[in-house]
Write an enzyme that holds these catalytic residues in place. Structure first.
Site, PDB file in Angstrom:
ATOM      1  N   GLU A 175      39.656  38.676  43.599  1.00 53.37           N
ATOM      2  CA  GLU A 175      38.114  38.733  43.481  1.00 53.37           C
ATOM      3  C   GLU A 175      37.671  37.693  45.348  1.00 53.37           C
ATOM      4  OE1 GLU A 175      36.643  36.047  42.731  1.00 53.37           O
ATOM      5  OE2 GLU A 175      38.942  35.252  42.100  1.00 53.37           O
ATOM      6  N   GLU A 318      41.413  35.639  45.019  1.00 53.95           N
ATOM      7  CA  GLU A 318      41.730  36.513  45.600  1.00 53.95           C
ATOM      8  C   GLU A 318      42.797  37.440  45.071  1.00 53.95           C
ATOM      9  OE1 GLU A 318      42.832  35.202  49.586  1.00 53.95           O
ATOM     10  OE2 GLU A 318      40.589  33.590  50.127  1.00 53.95           O
TER      11      GLU A 318
END
Length: 352
Positions: A175, A318
């Site tokens: 994310e 991420e």
């Protein structure tokens, strides 16, 4: 029927027989029984989830979803919201940590704009499924409507199912979103009963004053929205983010196709917790890659009954931890596929 609800109904139970058969294959290798510890556990778990005693080496992908959060208006982040769009551009160009780590383990990276407030124009390679220019400020009311939360869940579900249909057999969740640790802390409080002080960490690295602002923002969000933990969809709508909802849907979609889901850190684990509250059948398909330094992560992993594979002090997000953990999955399955047996190597097996 909603895509995410259909996925819930389609999630199969893990195949315990395949796991037992996998362990028997491992016991025949030239080593003392169980001597490879959690690598053997991981191979057997992959067997159970994939439904075959000797699962093939995985085709790996990381799904990175990005969106902004209205709560940044409360001064909860060390970075401005423009950074979300800038980092999406970095992902698209292959220059972020997740790109480097994914290349190292042979994984694809799929990037999705779920609601970036300041998107970089003319990017290639980014899927656009915008729910809006970021969520509303949840210290003043719900972050989004229930309808929007369900739409985001559906997007994630469909993307994960599509990835499975194109051959992905191991999916990592990542994310990006300035303000999303604050949203994740609020969700953790609402769903587990943890206090804002216990659930709230420093995210992107805020100082003591910034941490206090985060805690106060979470407290106000809980007071204003009065979330009901028995209504996980409502909690998601009130306190979540577009990317968190999308990742929760992706977990459900992947599990419905027997694709194990490797969680990254705090935020993707919270998405996994939301998915598990919506559909408990998904829980066995969630694998915790690592233990984040974020304050609430330990409690979320307890909720998911997960023991992380790694503890490296990571707090990037991420999907970085998921990509690193992919290497352990590969290692566990390489042992299963490539290690000699007592019979083939002509080594005496004492049965121990």
């Amino acid at each position: 029927m909603r895509a995410y609800r259909s996925a819930c109904e389609a999630i199969p139970a893990p195949d315990s027989r395949a796991a037992s058969q996998c362990q028997a294959l491992l016991d025949a290798k030239t080593k003392p029984r169980g001597s490879l510890g959690r690598l053997e556990e991981l191979a057997c778990r992959m067997a159970a989830l994939r439904g075959e005693a000797r699962p093939a080496m995985p085709s790996k992908a990381v799904l990175v979803m990005a969106a902004d959060h209205g709560v940044v208006q409360e001064g909860v982040s060390a970075y401005p919201p423009e950074v979300t769009g800038q980092m999406v551009a970095n992902f698209a160009r292959g220059g972020a940590a997740i790109n480097v780590l994914a290349r190292q383990v042979g994984a694809w990276v799929t990037v999705v704009d779920m609601g970036v407030r300041f998107p970089v124009k003319s990017l290639t390679g980014v899927k656009v499924h915008r729910m809006g220019p970021g969520t509303d400020n949840f210290t003043k009311g719900p972050a989004m409507s229930r309808e929007t939360a369900e739409e985001a869940l559906d997007v994630g579900t469909r993307l994960a199912v599509d990835m499975a249909m194109t051959g992905v057999t191991l999916l990592g969740l990542g994310e990006m979103g300035i303000g999303n640790t604050t949203a994740s802390s609020a969700l953790t409080c609402a769903l587990t009963g943890l206090s804002p002080e216990e659930a709230t960490g420093r995210g992107t690295g805020v100082d003591e004053e910034g941490w206090r602002r985060k805690v106060q923002a979470v407290k106000r969000a809980l007071e204003v929205n009065r979330p009901n933990p028995e209504d996980p969809l409502g909690v998601l709508a009130q306190l979540g983010g577009f990317e968190i909802a999308g990742l929760a849907g992706a977990a459900l979609g992947a599990a419905s196709r027997r694709v194990p889901v490797v969680l990254d850190g705090f935020i993707s684990s919270v998405a996994g917790m939301v998915a598990a509250r919506l559909c408990p059948q998904v829980k066995p398909y969630l694998l915790a890659s690592h233990l984040s330094v974020e304050a609430g992560h330990t409690r979320v992993l307890q909720e998911l009954e997960q023991r992380p594979l790694l503890d490296l002090g990571l707090r990037l997000g991420e999907g970085s931890g998921a990509a690193v953990a992919f290497g352990l999955v590969d290692t566990a399955l390489c042992i299963l596929h490539e290690m000699a047996t007592f019979t083939s190597a002509g080594v005496i097996d004492t049965g121990r």
